[in-house]
Design an enzyme around this catalytic site. Structure first.
Site, PDB file in Angstrom:
ATOM      1  N   GLY A 181      -2.059  70.602 -20.666  1.00 59.29           N
ATOM      2  CA  GLY A 181      -0.769  70.044 -20.261  1.00 59.29           C
ATOM      3  C   GLY A 181      -0.015  70.692 -19.130  1.00 59.29           C
ATOM      4  N   GLY A 183      -0.893  71.449 -16.004  1.00 63.53           N
ATOM      5  CA  GLY A 183      -1.373  71.224 -14.628  1.00 63.53           C
ATOM      6  C   GLY A 183      -0.395  70.447 -13.751  1.00 63.53           C
ATOM      7  N   CYS A 186      -1.103  66.809 -14.064  1.00 60.95           N
ATOM      8  CA  CYS A 186      -1.475  66.449 -15.432  1.00 60.95           C
ATOM      9  C   CYS A 186      -0.312  65.704 -16.075  1.00 60.95           C
ATOM     10  CB  CYS A 186      -1.742  67.751 -16.177  1.00 60.95           C
ATOM     11  SG  CYS A 186      -1.814  67.550 -17.931  1.00 60.95           S
TER      12      CYS A 186
HETATM   13  P1  5GP Z   1      -2.887  73.206 -11.438  1.00 57.75           P
HETATM   14  O1  5GP Z   1      -3.392  74.485 -10.887  1.00 57.75           O
HETATM   15  O2  5GP Z   1      -2.952  72.092 -10.457  1.00 57.75           O
HETATM   16  O3  5GP Z   1      -1.527  73.341 -12.074  1.00 57.75           O
HETATM   17  O4  5GP Z   1      -3.849  72.820 -12.660  1.00 57.75           O
HETATM   18  C1  5GP Z   1      -5.219  72.591 -12.466  1.00 57.75           C
HETATM   19  C2  5GP Z   1      -5.820  72.144 -13.789  1.00 57.75           C
HETATM   20  O5  5GP Z   1      -5.240  70.909 -14.225  1.00 57.75           O
HETATM   21  C3  5GP Z   1      -7.297  71.801 -13.726  1.00 57.75           C
HETATM   22  O6  5GP Z   1      -8.130  72.927 -13.668  1.00 57.75           O
HETATM   23  C4  5GP Z   1      -7.485  70.994 -15.009  1.00 57.75           C
HETATM   24  O7  5GP Z   1      -7.627  71.809 -16.157  1.00 57.75           O
HETATM   25  C5  5GP Z   1      -6.156  70.262 -15.112  1.00 57.75           C
HETATM   26  N1  5GP Z   1      -6.306  68.863 -14.698  1.00 57.75           N
HETATM   27  C6  5GP Z   1      -6.889  68.379 -13.591  1.00 57.75           C
HETATM   28  N2  5GP Z   1      -6.824  67.042 -13.542  1.00 57.75           N
HETATM   29  C7  5GP Z   1      -6.191  66.649 -14.659  1.00 57.75           C
HETATM   30  C8  5GP Z   1      -5.834  65.375 -15.197  1.00 57.75           C
HETATM   31  O8  5GP Z   1      -6.044  64.322 -14.622  1.00 57.75           O
HETATM   32  N3  5GP Z   1      -5.208  65.383 -16.406  1.00 57.75           N
HETATM   33  C9  5GP Z   1      -4.938  66.541 -17.082  1.00 57.75           C
HETATM   34  N4  5GP Z   1      -4.361  66.464 -18.264  1.00 57.75           N
HETATM   35  N5  5GP Z   1      -5.227  67.770 -16.585  1.00 57.75           N
HETATM   36  C10 5GP Z   1      -5.856  67.810 -15.401  1.00 57.75           C
END
Ligand code: 5GP
Length: 345
Positions: A181, A183, A186
């Protein structure tokens, strides 16, 4: 129904308390770490920051630059075997310490992983990534992967609680990826109402993993170098980044121009953009749990890498940690109700 009332914290709820230190300069701080892994028994040395296995982030172009800086990249699972061949052809063996091959948990994913590893047996890391790491079938997949690839270092995730970290480690994972949650693209918390504040998830999961000599990767929610420092301070062995690596020359996708400003498309791997691209659309029974955003174009990723590592070095100097290894034991978090001053932004 039950309610847990223990306080759970995210990055925005804390700051790292400065301490007296005899470090003179942040250039003295060593960010390289050496880990040995529970099941694969392999050793790894480098700077434990990983590009996320998203198709705009875990690209071969990003991996090439991050490898030069000693970082890792989880290569996304949508490259074909031919593309893997082309990337690895003629490359120095050092690259195998700097990339992970990603897979989902379907039979087709397992078969494709088999093809890539058969052709490129020097690949060391397998990253088994699903949105929900709590299912029985996922645990079985991790067991199967361990039974098939005894000497590979296996990452499994994502989960956010200690008991599931333990189950995955006992089922054959060397490292567990933590984050549901947080991300940047996300929407799980909005669509499903499910999640766990990331800083608390890291603290609790690191504790569970380290008790079994396993490792954790803090995945998601870092929006600035200070958050990366907080993740390491909380006990993360590795930190995985998506959004912070988006929008660069080496990130996937075209540069778009709007009103004289340049942008790049960035999207979640379960967004409708990704599902249209890779799965022929969002299946009827599920909601898309990812967003699509346009992020300002940011130039070469090497500048961002330097900025992130500079921030982590600075955190280490503020608390008297001469190496990243010491950061957790030197960290005291204070709960806060403010972060940066935005009056002029
Ligand atoms: P960020 O660094 O952008 O905050 O988080 C990256 C992480 O977000 C990714 O490694 C993966 O675990 C998660 N993530 C990527 N795409 C999605 C998505 O479409 N839905 C969700 N729930 N998480 C995602």
């Amino acid at each position: 129904m039950r309610i847990e009332t223990d306080l759970k914290l995210g990055f925005k709820d804390v700051l790292i308390r400065p301490k007296r230190s005899n470090l003179r300069s942040r250039s003295q701080v060593v960010l390289e770490r050496t880990y040995s892994f529970l099941h694969s028994r392999r050793q790894w040395s480098g700077i434990p920051v990983i590009a996320a296995n998203m198709d705009t982030i875990g690209t071969f172009e990003v991996a090439e630059v991050l490898a030069e800086h000693g970082l890792l990249s989880a290569i996304h699972k949508h490259y074909s075997l031919d593309e893997w061949d082309a990337f690895l052809n003629g490359r120095d063996d050092a690259i195998y310490q700097r990339i992970m091959v990603s897979t989902g948990s379907s039979d087709a994913d397992f078969a494709k992983l088999g093809l890539i590893l058969a052709k490129h047996p020097k690949l060391e890391f397998i990253c088994i990534d699903v949105a929900n790491g709590y299912t029985e079938s996922f645990v079985e997949f991790v067991r199967k992967a361990r039974a098939t690839y005894g000497d590979k270092t296996i990452v499994a995730g994502n989960v956010v609680t200690g008991e599931m970290v333990e189950e995955l480690l006992l089922s054959g994972a060397d490292m567990v990826k933590v984050g549901i949650g947080p991300g940047s693209v996300c929407t799980t918390r909005v669509k499903a109402g499910v999640g766990y504040p990331q800083l608390s998830a890291i603290i609790e999961c690191a504790d569970a993993a380290h008790g079994l000599r396993g490792r954790i990767i803090a995945d998601g929610g870092c929006a600035c170098p200070g958050d990366v420092a907080k993740a390491f301070g909380a006990g993360a062995d590795f930190v995985m980044l998506g959004g912070m690596f988006a929008g660069h020359d080496e990130s996937g996708g075209q540069v778009l121009e709007r009103c004289g400003q340049q942008f790049k498309l960035f999207y979640g791997m379960s967004s409708s953009t990704a599902m249209d691209k890779h799965a022929g659309g969002v299946a009827e029974y599920r909601a898309s749990e990812g967003k699509t955003v346009e992020v300002p174009y940011r130039g070469p990723i090497a500048d961002t890498v330097r900025d992130i590592l500079g921030g982590v070095r600075s955190a280490c100097t503020y608390v008297g940690a001469s190496s990243l290894k010491e950061l957790t034991k030197c960290t005291t978090f204070i709960r806060v109700q403010e972060q940066e001053n935005r009056s002029l932004s």
